[in-house]
Design a protein around this motif. Sequence first.
Motif, short mmCIF file in Angstrom:
data_model
loop_
_atom_site.label_atom_id
_atom_site.label_comp_id
_atom_site.label_asym_id
_atom_site.label_seq_id
_atom_site.Cartn_x
_atom_site.Cartn_y
_atom_site.Cartn_z
N PRO A 9 -4.57 4.31 -14.05
CA PRO A 9 -4.13 3.07 -13.40
C PRO A 9 -5.21 2.58 -12.45
N PRO A 10 -5.31 1.30 -12.29
CA PRO A 10 -6.35 0.78 -11.40
C PRO A 10 -6.16 1.24 -9.96
N GLU A 16 -3.41 -1.66 -2.40
CA GLU A 16 -2.35 -2.60 -2.03
C GLU A 16 -1.16 -1.88 -1.43
N ALA A 17 -0.80 -0.73 -1.99
CA ALA A 17 0.37 0.01 -1.49
C ALA A 17 0.15 0.52 -0.07
N THR A 79 -4.41 3.43 8.01
CA THR A 79 -4.15 3.70 6.61
C THR A 79 -3.43 5.04 6.44
N LEU A 80 -3.79 6.02 7.23
CA LEU A 80 -3.07 7.29 7.18
C LEU A 80 -1.61 7.12 7.60
N VAL A 81 -1.36 6.30 8.59
CA VAL A 81 0.01 6.02 9.01
C VAL A 81 0.77 5.32 7.88
N SER A 82 0.11 4.39 7.20
CA SER A 82 0.74 3.71 6.07
C SER A 82 1.04 4.69 4.94
#
Length: 91
Positions: A9-10, A16-17, A79-82
């Motif tokens: 998968p790309p 984005e997620a 980003t780690l929190v996300s």
Amino acid sequence: MQEEIPERPPGSNLIEALNVRRNAAFGFSMSIVFTALVYVYRVVLVGHVRGQVGTPVAYLALGFVLAFSLGALLTAVFTLVSARRLANDLD
């Protein structure tokens, strides 16, 4: 005989997620504001201190390094929190 490798998968779906663009925009915005405050404090308010060398241009170069490195650090933390929130939502 050559084995077929399944398509992956790309990677953009993961980006984005995790909201990497939003995290980067917010992280670098915060780092630029912080760097501007530090620069104004050191160069404008404190000014020249006897016994210390450094010109406003040198502090501007140091400010660029501070803004870039702090922006990258904040982007990684956000980003780690996300990623943690996404992992908790999937469980």
